[in-house]
Write an enzyme that holds these catalytic residues in place. Structure first.
Site, PDB file in Angstrom:
ATOM      1  N   ARG A   1       0.847  -1.136  -0.177  1.00  0.00           N
ATOM      2  CA  ARG A   1      -0.135   0.132  -0.126  1.00  0.00           C
ATOM      3  C   ARG A   1       0.933   1.208   0.118  1.00  0.00           C
ATOM      4  NH1 ARG A   1      -3.567  -2.868  -1.595  1.00  0.00           N
ATOM      5  NH2 ARG A   1      -5.453  -3.471  -0.727  1.00  0.00           N
TER       6      ARG A   1
ATOM      7  N   ASP B   1       4.631  -0.282  -7.269  1.00  0.00           N
ATOM      8  CA  ASP B   1       3.097  -0.731  -7.618  1.00  0.00           C
ATOM      9  C   ASP B   1       2.129   0.107  -7.088  1.00  0.00           C
ATOM     10  OD1 ASP B   1       1.622  -2.188  -9.797  1.00  0.00           O
ATOM     11  OD2 ASP B   1       0.658  -3.316  -7.576  1.00  0.00           O
TER      12      ASP B   1
ATOM     13  N   GLU C   1      -2.834   7.240  -4.633  1.00  0.00           N
ATOM     14  CA  GLU C   1      -3.144   6.618  -6.129  1.00  0.00           C
ATOM     15  C   GLU C   1      -4.321   6.779  -6.308  1.00  0.00           C
ATOM     16  OE1 GLU C   1      -1.703   2.746  -5.200  1.00  0.00           O
ATOM     17  OE2 GLU C   1      -3.838   1.928  -5.267  1.00  0.00           O
TER      18      GLU C   1
ATOM     19  N   HIS D   1      -0.743  -0.157  -9.648  1.00  0.00           N
ATOM     20  CA  HIS D   1      -1.436  -1.180  -8.719  1.00  0.00           C
ATOM     21  C   HIS D   1      -1.794  -2.473  -9.680  1.00  0.00           C
ATOM     22  CE1 HIS D   1      -3.483  -1.536  -4.671  1.00  0.00           C
ATOM     23  NE2 HIS D   1      -3.388  -2.742  -4.986  1.00  0.00           N
TER      24      HIS D   1
HETATM   25  P1  NAD Z   1      -1.211 -11.384   4.908  1.00  0.00           P
HETATM   26  O1  NAD Z   1      -2.213 -11.123   5.962  1.00  0.00           O
HETATM   27  O2  NAD Z   1      -1.193 -12.782   4.626  1.00  0.00           O
HETATM   28  O3  NAD Z   1       0.429 -10.894   5.497  1.00  0.00           O
HETATM   29  C1  NAD Z   1       0.552  -9.703   6.176  1.00  0.00           C
HETATM   30  C2  NAD Z   1       1.613  -9.870   6.926  1.00  0.00           C
HETATM   31  O4  NAD Z   1       1.954  -8.542   7.639  1.00  0.00           O
HETATM   32  C3  NAD Z   1       1.325 -10.871   8.229  1.00  0.00           C
HETATM   33  O5  NAD Z   1       2.315 -11.560   8.368  1.00  0.00           O
HETATM   34  C4  NAD Z   1       1.234  -9.666   9.327  1.00  0.00           C
HETATM   35  O6  NAD Z   1       1.594 -10.473  10.728  1.00  0.00           O
HETATM   36  C5  NAD Z   1       2.326  -8.501   8.955  1.00  0.00           C
HETATM   37  N1  NAD Z   1       2.077  -7.633   9.623  1.00  0.00           N
HETATM   38  C6  NAD Z   1       0.951  -6.814  10.086  1.00  0.00           C
HETATM   39  N2  NAD Z   1       1.176  -5.672  10.875  1.00  0.00           N
HETATM   40  C7  NAD Z   1       2.542  -5.427  10.756  1.00  0.00           C
HETATM   41  C8  NAD Z   1       3.543  -4.651  11.121  1.00  0.00           C
HETATM   42  N3  NAD Z   1       2.943  -3.510  11.744  1.00  0.00           N
HETATM   43  N4  NAD Z   1       4.711  -4.898  10.779  1.00  0.00           N
HETATM   44  C9  NAD Z   1       5.245  -5.927  10.237  1.00  0.00           C
HETATM   45  N5  NAD Z   1       4.647  -6.899   9.781  1.00  0.00           N
HETATM   46  C10 NAD Z   1       3.225  -6.457  10.028  1.00  0.00           C
HETATM   47  O7  NAD Z   1      -1.361 -10.304   3.641  1.00  0.00           O
HETATM   48  P2  NAD Z   1      -0.969 -10.726   2.159  1.00  0.00           P
HETATM   49  O8  NAD Z   1      -2.018 -11.580   1.351  1.00  0.00           O
HETATM   50  O9  NAD Z   1       0.603 -11.323   2.157  1.00  0.00           O
HETATM   51  O10 NAD Z   1      -0.850  -9.340   1.718  1.00  0.00           O
HETATM   52  C11 NAD Z   1      -0.148  -8.315   2.057  1.00  0.00           C
HETATM   53  C12 NAD Z   1      -0.378  -6.869   1.524  1.00  0.00           C
HETATM   54  O11 NAD Z   1      -0.106  -7.116   0.259  1.00  0.00           O
HETATM   55  C13 NAD Z   1      -1.826  -6.570   1.630  1.00  0.00           C
HETATM   56  O12 NAD Z   1      -2.029  -5.948   2.793  1.00  0.00           O
HETATM   57  C14 NAD Z   1      -2.177  -5.624   0.667  1.00  0.00           C
HETATM   58  O13 NAD Z   1      -2.098  -4.456   1.109  1.00  0.00           O
HETATM   59  C15 NAD Z   1      -1.044  -5.899  -0.426  1.00  0.00           C
HETATM   60  N6  NAD Z   1      -1.503  -6.346  -1.749  1.00  0.00           N
HETATM   61  C16 NAD Z   1      -1.288  -5.925  -2.880  1.00  0.00           C
HETATM   62  C17 NAD Z   1      -2.037  -6.249  -4.181  1.00  0.00           C
HETATM   63  C18 NAD Z   1      -1.579  -5.408  -5.355  1.00  0.00           C
HETATM   64  O14 NAD Z   1      -2.071  -5.710  -6.526  1.00  0.00           O
HETATM   65  N7  NAD Z   1      -0.485  -4.496  -5.467  1.00  0.00           N
HETATM   66  C19 NAD Z   1      -2.585  -7.323  -4.312  1.00  0.00           C
HETATM   67  C20 NAD Z   1      -3.078  -7.927  -2.974  1.00  0.00           C
HETATM   68  C21 NAD Z   1      -2.446  -7.477  -1.802  1.00  0.00           C
END
Ligand code: NAD
Length: 345
Positions: free
Chosen positions: A229, A253, A258, A290
């Site tokens: 994000r 990305d 955005e 994105h």
């Molecule tokens: P997920 O929930 O499986 O993993 C997120 C991880 O972040 C978890 O292990 C959690 O413990 C950790 N976390 C939470 N708070 C934290 C902090 N303060 N410091 C460090 N780590 C912390 O999520 P995911 O499926 O792996 O997705 C991750 C992120 O990717 C999503 O939150 C989303 O914002 C982003 N995303 C982007 C796209 C894109 O098209 N660019 C698509 C999907 C997801």
């Protein structure tokens, strides 16, 4: 037949939603969902929204007054939903995972493009300029990559980096036990990494987790990759770090502002966001809008999981992918009814 208003629709969304439709009247809107457009969902039973829709308190109240009972986010992140406002009125479901590979592979594509200057080489050879001057990169083999957030996407990203022979260190608020991941403190990660890739959600804690102070702790010449994000990075601090050489390149990305631009064509207008303009103008910044999720597999999974979410809701079943402000991310917590196998409210 239940009517579902699908906001911020692009042609590729329509293809996959029509193909996976399990029996709803799907009403497509190009508009993003916000407090003004919420009225378009009048007479609809549910809305389906995406990452840059602005689902604030007013939008939620407007939806509620118009009879909408469910917000089906067709994404994993949900920092754009006012959950407190929705609680007790409109249930919220999401698609927690559709292809962690799509996002992790895109993060790697950004890193490889930046490092080996593929974007420059592409333009040069189209102009029959076969010079290699200025195209040097580094071997990723043996370099240290720091991964912030080791959930679904972070872990796939780690596996790919290990395949390159990179040393992986990671920081996560909730380290995964027995994962074999070498967890370190955030400051250690910042100081030791040649590449930093962000894979944590946007929360109050992670907002600007990469800020001016964090840049002072980094190894000069670090690559920054952000597919999570935009607001995880303070963009103005990033610009300074790119200018003073702390950051060798940034693969983005996502961008904190955005929502005003991404997914639309502004090629014929003057962009009034100076930070965005400056970032885009830098040869060592690659910005994609994105699109990390944009693979056929992910689009199919997004549509089919959204249909499953709708089916569960309209047949009064437990909502597998429900989220509320208490169980944030569907975790089992004391105050949420999910712990008793019920809907959040
Ligand atoms: P997920 O929930 O499986 O993993 C997120 C991880 O972040 C978890 O292990 C959690 O413990 C950790 N976390 C939470 N708070 C934290 C902090 N303060 N410091 C460090 N780590 C912390 O999520 P995911 O499926 O792996 O997705 C991750 C992120 O990717 C999503 O939150 C989303 O914002 C982003 N995303 C982007 C796209 C894109 O098209 N660019 C698509 C999907 C997801």
């Amino acid at each position: 037949m239940k009517r579902i208003a699908i906001f911020d629709t692009k042609p590729y969304d329509k293809v996959w939603f029509d193909k996976n439709n399990t029996g709803y009247e799907l009403v497509y809107f190009e508009n993003k969902l916000n407090e003004k457009t919420a009225m378009l969902a009048k007479d609809c039973d549910a809305v389906c929204a995406f990452v840059n829709d602005d689902i604030n308190k007013v939008a939620i109240n407007n939806l509620y007054e118009n009879g909408v009972k469910l917000i089906a986010m067709r994404c994993a992140g949900y920092s754009n939903v006012d959950f407190k406002a929705a609680y007790g009125k409109i249930n919220v479901v999401r698609v927690p995972a559709y292809s962690p590979y799509a996002i992790a592979e895109h993060a790697i594509a950004l890193l490889q493009t930046l490092n080996r200057k593929i974007h420059k080489a592409y333009n040069r050879t189209r102009d029959f300029n076969f010079s290699l001057v200025g195209l040097s990169g580094v071997d990723l083999y043996g370099k240290t990559v720091g991964v912030i957030g080791t959930g679904k996407i972070g872990r796939v990203f780690i596996d790919i980096c290990r395949g390159f022979g990179m040393k992986v260190i990671a920081y996560d608020l909730y380290p995964a036990k027995d994962s074999g991941i070498d967890y370190v403190e955030l400051d250690t990660l910042l100081a030791e990494s040649d590449v930093i890739s962000l894979h944590c959600p946007l929360t109050e804690q992670t907002n600007h987790i990469v800020n001016a102070d964090a840049f002072t702790k980094m190894k000069p010449g670090v690559y920054i990759i952000n597919t999570s994000r935009g607001a995880l990075i303070d963009s103005e601090a990033l610009l300074k770090a790119l200018n003073d050489g702390t950051v060798r390149g940034a693969g983005l990305d996502v961008y904190e502002e955005e929502a005003d631009f991404f997914f639309e064509d502004f090629s014929g207008t003057i962009i009034k966001d100076d930070v965005l303009s400056l970032l885009v103008s830098k040869p060592n910044v690659i910005l994609t809008s994105h699109q990390a999720f944009l693979t056929e597999e992910a689009l199919e999974n997004i549509a089919s999981t959204t249909m499953k979410n709708l089916d569960e809701f309209f047949s009064d079943q437990f909502l597998t992918n429900e989220v509320c402000y208490q169980c944030d991310g569907g975790k089992v917590v004391e105050n949420c009814k999910r712990k008793d196998g019920k809907r959040c409210f």
